[in-house]
Scaffold this motif. Structure first.
Motif, mmCIF file in Angstrom:
data_model
loop_
_atom_site.group_PDB
_atom_site.id
_atom_site.type_symbol
_atom_site.label_atom_id
_atom_site.label_comp_id
_atom_site.label_asym_id
_atom_site.label_seq_id
_atom_site.Cartn_x
_atom_site.Cartn_y
_atom_site.Cartn_z
ATOM 1 N N LEU A 125 0.819 -1.210 0.000
ATOM 2 C CA LEU A 125 0.000 0.000 0.000
ATOM 3 C C LEU A 125 0.852 1.259 0.000
ATOM 4 O O LEU A 125 0.543 2.246 -0.673
ATOM 5 N N TRP A 126 1.939 1.248 0.769
ATOM 6 C CA TRP A 126 2.763 2.450 0.926
ATOM 7 C C TRP A 126 3.705 2.666 -0.249
ATOM 8 O O TRP A 126 3.930 3.795 -0.675
ATOM 9 N N PHE A 127 4.302 1.587 -0.761
ATOM 10 C CA PHE A 127 5.382 1.728 -1.733
ATOM 11 C C PHE A 127 5.099 1.078 -3.078
ATOM 12 O O PHE A 127 5.888 1.243 -4.013
ATOM 13 N N GLY A 128 4.004 0.302 -3.200
ATOM 14 C CA GLY A 128 3.756 -0.400 -4.452
ATOM 15 C C GLY A 128 4.847 -1.425 -4.713
ATOM 16 O O GLY A 128 5.245 -2.164 -3.826
ATOM 17 N N THR A 129 5.334 -1.442 -5.947
ATOM 18 C CA THR A 129 6.410 -2.380 -6.299
ATOM 19 C C THR A 129 7.772 -1.691 -6.328
ATOM 20 O O THR A 129 8.723 -2.217 -6.911
ATOM 21 N N GLY A 130 7.882 -0.530 -5.696
ATOM 22 C CA GLY A 130 9.162 0.169 -5.632
ATOM 23 C C GLY A 130 10.105 -0.475 -4.638
ATOM 24 O O GLY A 130 9.780 -1.462 -3.967
ATOM 25 N N ILE A 131 11.279 0.112 -4.496
ATOM 26 C CA ILE A 131 12.313 -0.471 -3.651
ATOM 27 C C ILE A 131 11.982 -0.347 -2.165
ATOM 28 O O ILE A 131 12.458 -1.123 -1.339
ATOM 29 N N GLY A 132 11.098 0.607 -1.817
ATOM 30 C CA GLY A 132 10.810 0.837 -0.402
ATOM 31 C C GLY A 132 10.105 -0.319 0.269
ATOM 32 O O GLY A 132 10.351 -0.612 1.450
ATOM 33 N N GLY A 133 9.215 -1.013 -0.446
ATOM 34 C CA GLY A 133 8.467 -2.113 0.150
ATOM 35 C C GLY A 133 9.361 -3.245 0.632
ATOM 36 O O GLY A 133 9.307 -3.640 1.811
ATOM 37 N N PRO A 134 10.187 -3.823 -0.242
ATOM 38 C CA PRO A 134 11.097 -4.869 0.221
ATOM 39 C C PRO A 134 12.048 -4.412 1.331
ATOM 40 O O PRO A 134 12.352 -5.183 2.238
ATOM 41 N N ILE A 135 12.509 -3.167 1.256
ATOM 42 C CA ILE A 135 13.411 -2.685 2.299
ATOM 43 C C ILE A 135 12.704 -2.660 3.653
ATOM 44 O O ILE A 135 13.284 -3.031 4.684
ATOM 45 N N LEU A 136 11.444 -2.234 3.665
ATOM 46 C CA LEU A 136 10.680 -2.236 4.907
ATOM 47 C C LEU A 136 10.562 -3.643 5.478
ATOM 48 O O LEU A 136 10.734 -3.856 6.691
ATOM 49 N N ILE A 137 10.298 -4.623 4.630
ATOM 50 C CA ILE A 137 10.126 -5.998 5.093
ATOM 51 C C ILE A 137 11.457 -6.584 5.559
ATOM 52 O O ILE A 137 11.516 -7.302 6.566
ATOM 53 N N ILE A 138 12.529 -6.283 4.853
ATOM 54 C CA ILE A 138 13.856 -6.736 5.297
ATOM 55 C C ILE A 138 14.188 -6.118 6.651
ATOM 56 O O ILE A 138 14.691 -6.799 7.557
ATOM 57 N N PHE A 139 13.921 -4.840 6.795
ATOM 58 C CA PHE A 139 14.177 -4.158 8.069
ATOM 59 C C PHE A 139 13.396 -4.830 9.198
ATOM 60 O O PHE A 139 13.935 -5.053 10.291
ATOM 61 N N ALA A 140 12.125 -5.165 8.929
ATOM 62 C CA ALA A 140 11.295 -5.801 9.952
ATOM 63 C C ALA A 140 11.859 -7.145 10.378
ATOM 64 O O ALA A 140 11.754 -7.538 11.544
ATOM 65 N N GLY A 141 12.496 -7.872 9.442
ATOM 66 C CA GLY A 141 13.074 -9.162 9.791
ATOM 67 C C GLY A 141 14.443 -9.061 10.437
ATOM 68 O O GLY A 141 14.783 -9.856 11.331
ATOM 69 N N ALA A 142 15.247 -8.084 10.008
ATOM 70 C CA ALA A 142 16.636 -7.996 10.465
ATOM 71 C C ALA A 142 16.814 -7.162 11.720
ATOM 72 O O ALA A 142 17.805 -7.328 12.440
ATOM 73 N N PHE A 143 15.883 -6.278 12.007
ATOM 74 C CA PHE A 143 16.050 -5.346 13.129
ATOM 75 C C PHE A 143 16.058 -6.012 14.510
ATOM 76 O O PHE A 143 16.952 -5.721 15.326
ATOM 77 N N PRO A 144 15.112 -6.905 14.838
ATOM 78 C CA PRO A 144 15.084 -7.454 16.207
ATOM 79 C C PRO A 144 16.371 -8.138 16.653
ATOM 80 O O PRO A 144 16.850 -7.869 17.768
ATOM 81 N N PRO A 145 16.997 -9.032 15.851
ATOM 82 C CA PRO A 145 18.241 -9.648 16.333
ATOM 83 C C PRO A 145 19.364 -8.641 16.574
ATOM 84 O O PRO A 145 20.166 -8.822 17.502
ATOM 85 N N CYS A 146 19.423 -7.602 15.748
ATOM 86 C CA CYS A 146 20.455 -6.569 15.955
ATOM 87 C C CYS A 146 20.283 -5.912 17.315
ATOM 88 O O CYS A 146 21.246 -5.760 18.083
ATOM 89 N N LEU A 147 19.051 -5.506 17.619
ATOM 90 C CA LEU A 147 18.797 -4.823 18.886
ATOM 91 C C LEU A 147 18.987 -5.755 20.076
ATOM 92 O O LEU A 147 19.643 -5.397 21.062
ATOM 93 N N ILE A 148 18.427 -6.959 19.999
ATOM 94 C CA ILE A 148 18.467 -7.883 21.140
ATOM 95 C C ILE A 148 19.901 -8.255 21.498
ATOM 96 O O ILE A 148 20.286 -8.248 22.673
ATOM 97 N N ASN A 149 20.721 -8.594 20.507
ATOM 98 C CA ASN A 149 22.086 -9.007 20.815
ATOM 99 C C ASN A 149 22.949 -7.846 21.285
ATOM 100 O O ASN A 149 23.816 -8.020 22.149
ATOM 101 N N ALA A 150 22.733 -6.656 20.721
ATOM 102 C CA ALA A 150 23.461 -5.492 21.223
ATOM 103 C C ALA A 150 23.056 -5.193 22.665
ATOM 104 O O ALA A 150 23.899 -4.861 23.509
ATOM 105 N N TYR A 151 21.775 -5.319 22.949
ATOM 106 C CA TYR A 151 21.269 -5.098 24.307
ATOM 107 C C TYR A 151 21.877 -6.099 25.285
ATOM 108 O O TYR A 151 22.361 -5.727 26.366
#
Length: 261
Positions: A125-151
């Protein structure tokens, strides 16, 4: 009492890996030739290898295989690096500041249990088929382990180091950059390795739905064209790239653990 598992010598480990790979390929070839499954739906290893070679030169779904791989890697690197750039500093600051920890943890705990693929409708809805959509989904998958292990790395830093830095009047930003970050580095790299795997898997899921290029998009188009060999080529490419990423981060993790004891 169970004896501790000893690592195998490198040559033996490689030999066993080769035996397992050959056994898998042999079973695959036997199944493809047996007639139990139509070649249309299960091409043999040779047919997939030939299709792989063809796709490196002949475009399919708007690009050759290297072009689709490059598009996927570009999205992955942007989303992954963005997740690391936000997750690692935030995790360190949460491990150092109880106030920030109490503020962020409830929101983070609610969001981290949402599967990355659940963000696909919003990305579309936000990005259509542009580059922003996949980046958002990758961020959603990759962000938690980065934060948890740094914490976790910041929380388990030797208290004497923090006390010594505080006695010397070290300001907050230097405390994080010069004390917490070096001490938590092995844990951070372990988190980056996990994050890379989840981010890469999330990318492929995103490209199946909200992309117009990339390996996942190529696989969807091959499904519509009933080109099973092309779908399997995409799967092989995804697996090989994932292995390369994991091996590189594993080597970095091993080096850091040896350096830090």
């Amino acid at each position: 009492m169970i004896a501790s598992r000893q690592p195998l010598p490198l040559h033996r480990s490689l030999a066993l890996g080769a035996i397992g790979t050959l056994a898998f390929l042999g079973f695959w070839a036997f199944l493809a030739r047996s007639g139990l499954v139509s070649p249309l739906f299960l091409p043999g290893p040779v047919a997939v290898a030939e299709r792989f070679a063809t796709l490196t030169e002949r475009p399919f779904a708007g690009g050759t295989l290297p072009a689709h791989v490059a598009s996927s890697l570009q999205r992955f690197l942007i989303g992954y690096l963005l997740a690391a750039a936000v997750g690692v500093p935030l995790g360190l600051m949460m491990g150092w500041s109880r106030l920030l920890d109490d503020i962020v943890t409830p929101i983070f705990d609610a969001l981290r249990f949402i599967a990355p693929i659940a963000w696909v409708p919003f990305a579309a809805l936000w990005f259509g088929t542009g580059i922003g959509g996949p980046i958002l989904i990758i961020f959603a998958g990759a962000f938690p382990p980065c934060l948890i292990n740094a914490y976790r790395g910041a929380r388990y830093v030797d208290a004497r180091l923090l006390e010594a830095a505080e006695m010397l009047g070290t300001p907050g930003h230097r405390m994080i950059a010069e004390v917490l970050l070096p001490a938590a580095l092995p844990s951070i790299v372990a988190g980056l390795r996990i994050s890379a795997g989840l981010g890469w898997q999330s990318l492929v899921g995103a490209e199946l739905i909200v992309a117009s290029t990339g390996v996942g998009y190529m696989m969807v188009q091959a499904q519509g064209a009933v080109s099973t060999a092309t779908v399997m080529v995409g799967m092989v490419a995804i697996g090989l790239i994932g292995v390369v990423i994991d091996v590189a981060l594993r080597a970095l993790e091993t080096r850091l653990r040896r350096h830090h004891g």
